[in-house]
Structure formats: structure tokens, C-alpha cells
Design a protein around this motif. Sequence first.
Motif, PDB file in Angstrom:
ATOM      1  N   ALA A  67       0.823  -1.215   0.000  1.00  9.55           N
ATOM      2  CA  ALA A  67       0.000   0.000   0.000  1.00  9.55           C
ATOM      3  C   ALA A  67       0.854   1.260   0.000  1.00  9.55           C
ATOM      4  CB  ALA A  67      -0.924  -0.008   1.210  1.00  9.55           C
ATOM      5  N   MET A  68       2.099   1.181   0.432  1.00  8.38           N
ATOM      6  CA  MET A  68       2.975   2.349   0.455  1.00  8.38           C
ATOM      7  C   MET A  68       3.634   2.632  -0.893  1.00  8.38           C
ATOM      8  SD  MET A  68       2.834   3.900   3.263  1.00  8.38           S
ATOM      9  CE  MET A  68       4.265   4.940   3.164  1.00  8.38           C
ATOM     10  N   VAL A  69       3.496   1.745  -1.885  1.00  6.76           N
ATOM     11  CA  VAL A  69       4.117   1.949  -3.191  1.00  6.76           C
ATOM     12  C   VAL A  69       3.605   3.222  -3.872  1.00  6.76           C
ATOM     13  CG1 VAL A  69       4.332   0.972  -5.512  1.00  6.76           C
ATOM     14  CG2 VAL A  69       4.707  -0.469  -3.513  1.00  6.76           C
ATOM     15  N   PRO A  70       2.291   3.485  -3.945  1.00 10.49           N
ATOM     16  CA  PRO A  70       1.853   4.744  -4.560  1.00 10.49           C
ATOM     17  C   PRO A  70       2.345   5.982  -3.800  1.00 10.49           C
ATOM     18  CG  PRO A  70       0.006   3.239  -4.363  1.00 10.49           C
ATOM     19  CD  PRO A  70       1.139   2.625  -3.628  1.00 10.49           C
ATOM     20  N   LEU A  74       4.626   8.975  -5.419  1.00  9.18           N
ATOM     21  CA  LEU A  74       4.280  10.385  -5.289  1.00  9.18           C
ATOM     22  C   LEU A  74       5.444  11.189  -4.695  1.00  9.18           C
ATOM     23  CD1 LEU A  74       2.071  12.570  -5.518  1.00  9.18           C
ATOM     24  CD2 LEU A  74       1.443  11.990  -3.175  1.00  9.18           C
ATOM     25  N   ILE A  75       6.100  10.632  -3.698  1.00  8.99           N
ATOM     26  CA  ILE A  75       7.251  11.315  -3.100  1.00  8.99           C
ATOM     27  C   ILE A  75       8.375  11.464  -4.124  1.00  8.99           C
ATOM     28  CG2 ILE A  75       9.091  11.053  -1.386  1.00  8.99           C
ATOM     29  CD1 ILE A  75       6.977   9.879   0.496  1.00  8.99           C
ATOM     30  N   LEU A  76       8.634  10.428  -4.910  1.00  7.21           N
ATOM     31  CA  LEU A  76       9.687  10.518  -5.938  1.00  7.21           C
ATOM     32  C   LEU A  76       9.327  11.541  -7.019  1.00  7.21           C
ATOM     33  CD1 LEU A  76      10.631   6.769  -6.347  1.00  7.21           C
ATOM     34  CD2 LEU A  76      12.037   8.580  -5.375  1.00  7.21           C
ATOM     35  N   ILE A  77       8.077  11.612  -7.392  1.00  3.35           N
ATOM     36  CA  ILE A  77       7.655  12.618  -8.379  1.00  3.35           C
ATOM     37  C   ILE A  77       7.809  14.016  -7.816  1.00  3.35           C
ATOM     38  CG2 ILE A  77       5.626  13.528  -9.600  1.00  3.35           C
ATOM     39  CD1 ILE A  77       4.781  10.580 -10.005  1.00  3.35           C
TER      40      ILE A  77
END
Length: 82
Positions: A67-70, A74-77
Motif C-alpha cells: 500500500a505504500m508503493v503509490p 508520489l514522493i519521488l515525483i
Amino acid sequence: MSAIEMPQRLPLWQRLFFAIPVFGWLARDAANGSAEDWYYTAGAIFSMWGCSALLFGLPGLYLPALAMVPVMFLILILISRG
């Protein structure tokens, strides 16, 4: 300017998020508390993750990480945008 300043009302999304029983309490403490509250919040989250792994086995260990993958995308973007 008056002698008494009224506290600013929180936005609706914050009031709704802080109303969630366990996660809202942790988030309110982390947002409004002292510097040590971040450590207690992180410890509580890892403890809940460990309890879910003990209770549900491997799905309890893998599903919160999945669940933390999205969130990480978002943090990387956001980091790449500056």
C-alpha cells in the motif's frame, strides 16, 4: 487587532482525518506536538505493522508495504519536480 486571537479553524480534510480514532490521534500528535512525538508516532506505526504481521501472517507483513508503493511514487515525483 484584538486582545484575544481566535484559533484558526482547520480545513475540512484535516478535521475529518483527525477524527479517525487511531490514525487521527497519531497524526494530530505528530502535527501539533513536540519533536519527540515523531518518534512515538513512528514507533506506534511500526508496532501496528508488527501486530498485523503476527495476527495475519505474511499478508499482514506484505500488504501495508504494498500500500505504500503509490505514496513512494508520489514522493519521488515531488522530489524530481523540485
